[in-house]
Enzyme design. Structure first.
Site, PDB file in Angstrom:
ATOM      1  N   CYS A  46       5.589   0.066   7.608  1.00 29.09           N
ATOM      2  CA  CYS A  46       5.281   1.201   6.741  1.00 29.09           C
ATOM      3  C   CYS A  46       6.528   1.584   5.952  1.00 29.09           C
ATOM      4  O   CYS A  46       7.633   1.630   6.505  1.00 29.09           O
ATOM      5  CB  CYS A  46       4.822   2.381   7.591  1.00 29.09           C
ATOM      6  SG  CYS A  46       4.351   3.837   6.651  1.00 29.09           S
ATOM      7  N   LEU A  47       6.345   1.865   4.681  1.00 28.72           N
ATOM      8  CA  LEU A  47       7.466   2.280   3.847  1.00 28.72           C
ATOM      9  C   LEU A  47       8.061   3.611   4.328  1.00 28.72           C
ATOM     10  O   LEU A  47       9.223   3.893   4.072  1.00 28.72           O
ATOM     11  CB  LEU A  47       7.027   2.384   2.388  1.00 28.72           C
ATOM     12  CG  LEU A  47       6.562   1.072   1.749  1.00 28.72           C
ATOM     13  CD1 LEU A  47       6.021   1.320   0.342  1.00 28.72           C
ATOM     14  CD2 LEU A  47       7.671   0.041   1.732  1.00 28.72           C
ATOM     15  N   HIS A  51      -2.805   7.753   6.557  1.00 32.96           N
ATOM     16  CA  HIS A  51      -1.794   8.665   5.995  1.00 32.96           C
ATOM     17  C   HIS A  51      -2.450   9.925   5.430  1.00 32.96           C
ATOM     18  O   HIS A  51      -1.884  11.017   5.525  1.00 32.96           O
ATOM     19  CB  HIS A  51      -1.020   7.990   4.859  1.00 32.96           C
ATOM     20  CG  HIS A  51       0.078   7.095   5.299  1.00 32.96           C
ATOM     21  ND1 HIS A  51       1.167   7.528   6.017  1.00 32.96           N
ATOM     22  CD2 HIS A  51       0.271   5.767   5.099  1.00 32.96           C
ATOM     23  CE1 HIS A  51       1.984   6.518   6.249  1.00 32.96           C
ATOM     24  NE2 HIS A  51       1.460   5.426   5.714  1.00 32.96           N
ATOM     25  N   HIS A  94      -4.779   1.609   7.142  1.00 35.59           N
ATOM     26  CA  HIS A  94      -3.423   2.136   7.326  1.00 35.59           C
ATOM     27  C   HIS A  94      -3.161   3.264   6.332  1.00 35.59           C
ATOM     28  O   HIS A  94      -2.674   4.343   6.694  1.00 35.59           O
ATOM     29  CB  HIS A  94      -2.424   0.989   7.134  1.00 35.59           C
ATOM     30  CG  HIS A  94      -0.984   1.386   7.169  1.00 35.59           C
ATOM     31  ND1 HIS A  94      -0.136   0.990   8.182  1.00 35.59           N
ATOM     32  CD2 HIS A  94      -0.230   2.120   6.317  1.00 35.59           C
ATOM     33  CE1 HIS A  94       1.068   1.486   7.943  1.00 35.59           C
ATOM     34  NE2 HIS A  94       1.039   2.167   6.814  1.00 35.59           N
ATOM     35  N   GLU A  95      -3.485   3.030   5.062  1.00 35.04           N
ATOM     36  CA  GLU A  95      -3.208   4.035   4.029  1.00 35.04           C
ATOM     37  C   GLU A  95      -4.106   5.259   4.168  1.00 35.04           C
ATOM     38  O   GLU A  95      -3.645   6.394   3.981  1.00 35.04           O
ATOM     39  CB  GLU A  95      -3.344   3.420   2.630  1.00 35.04           C
ATOM     40  CG  GLU A  95      -2.364   2.300   2.345  1.00 35.04           C
ATOM     41  CD  GLU A  95      -0.904   2.638   2.619  1.00 35.04           C
ATOM     42  OE1 GLU A  95      -0.506   3.812   2.470  1.00 35.04           O
ATOM     43  OE2 GLU A  95      -0.164   1.723   3.004  1.00 35.04           O
ATOM     44  N   GLN A 120       3.086   9.900   0.911  1.00 34.17           N
ATOM     45  CA  GLN A 120       4.364   9.228   1.150  1.00 34.17           C
ATOM     46  C   GLN A 120       5.375   9.504   0.039  1.00 34.17           C
ATOM     47  O   GLN A 120       6.562   9.244   0.215  1.00 34.17           O
ATOM     48  CB  GLN A 120       4.153   7.724   1.296  1.00 34.17           C
ATOM     49  CG  GLN A 120       3.401   7.349   2.563  1.00 34.17           C
ATOM     50  CD  GLN A 120       3.193   5.864   2.638  1.00 34.17           C
ATOM     51  OE1 GLN A 120       2.206   5.342   2.137  1.00 34.17           O
ATOM     52  NE2 GLN A 120       4.139   5.176   3.242  1.00 34.17           N
ATOM     53  N   GLY A 173       0.842  -1.188   0.000  1.00 32.07           N
ATOM     54  CA  GLY A 173       0.000   0.000   0.000  1.00 32.07           C
ATOM     55  C   GLY A 173       0.875   1.235   0.000  1.00 32.07           C
ATOM     56  O   GLY A 173       1.994   1.210   0.529  1.00 32.07           O
TER      57      GLY A 173
END
Length: 188
Positions: free
Chosen positions: A94-95, A140, A136-137, A51, A46
């Site tokens: 998370c990235l 953000h 989660h996304e 991000q 994701g």
């Protein structure tokens, strides 16, 4: 398509609330494609536009484990319109918070409404891992990170670790730049 740089903690842009997409055009399509390529290369399942330093309400998701299983979702202006009271716990990463994982509890099921690539309103039900990734996304998009769901002590440790690493990287970059400048002056 192009790989985009992923911003990481403690970059303050990660805390910015993303703006709605007003018009889906070639620029948005290019961003969606670049985000998908970036997510696959990272590798991740994701990625929110913030991000990659774009404060737009855009998310790409694909929980397929292999190329054959890939089934990307492009979510524009997504919103959760229903969430179950039942919770499930997944170990999230998370990235933008690389190499850190912890258990997070979220609703086990959600209903999501969004625009697709063509500007059509879509809805889908997400359960299990897909429900976790979507939540989660979307977090953000509101300037949140999964670590916000952890205890204050854990969250502070993570932020401190990444802030310290960022300061170290900054010092190294400054010293390299100074050494290059001195080298140029010596050669001149």
């Amino acid at each position: 398509m192009a790989l985009l740089p992923i911003i990481t903690l403690p970059d303050p842009r990660l805390r910015k609330v993303s703006e709605p997409v007003e018009r889906i055009d070639a620029e948005i399509h290019r961003l969606l494609d670049d985000m998908l390529e970036t997510m696959y290369a990272a590798p991740g399942i994701g990625l929110a536009a913030i991000q990659v330093a774009v404060a737009k309400r855009i998310v790409v998701v694909d929980i397929g484990k292999t190329e054959e299983e890939r089934s990307p979702l492009f979510l524009i202006n997504p919103e959760i319109v229903w969430a179950s009271e039942e919770l499930s716990s997944y170990q999230e990463g998370c990235l933008s918070v690389p190499d850190y994982f912890d258990d997070v509890k979220r609703p086990a099921m959600v209903k999501v409404r969004h625009l697709d690539r063509h500007g059509q309103t879509q809805e889908f039900d997400a359960v299990g891992l897909l429900a976790t990734v979507v939540q989660h996304e979307l977090e953000h998009l509101e300037g949140g990170l999964f670590i916000d769901n952890l205890s204050r002590l854990k969250r502070e440790r993570v932020v401190k670790k990444f802030s310290k690493a960022a300061r170290f990287d900054e010092i190294v970059a400054q010293r390299r730049a100074e050494a290059e400048r001195q080298s140029e002056e010596a050669g001149a």
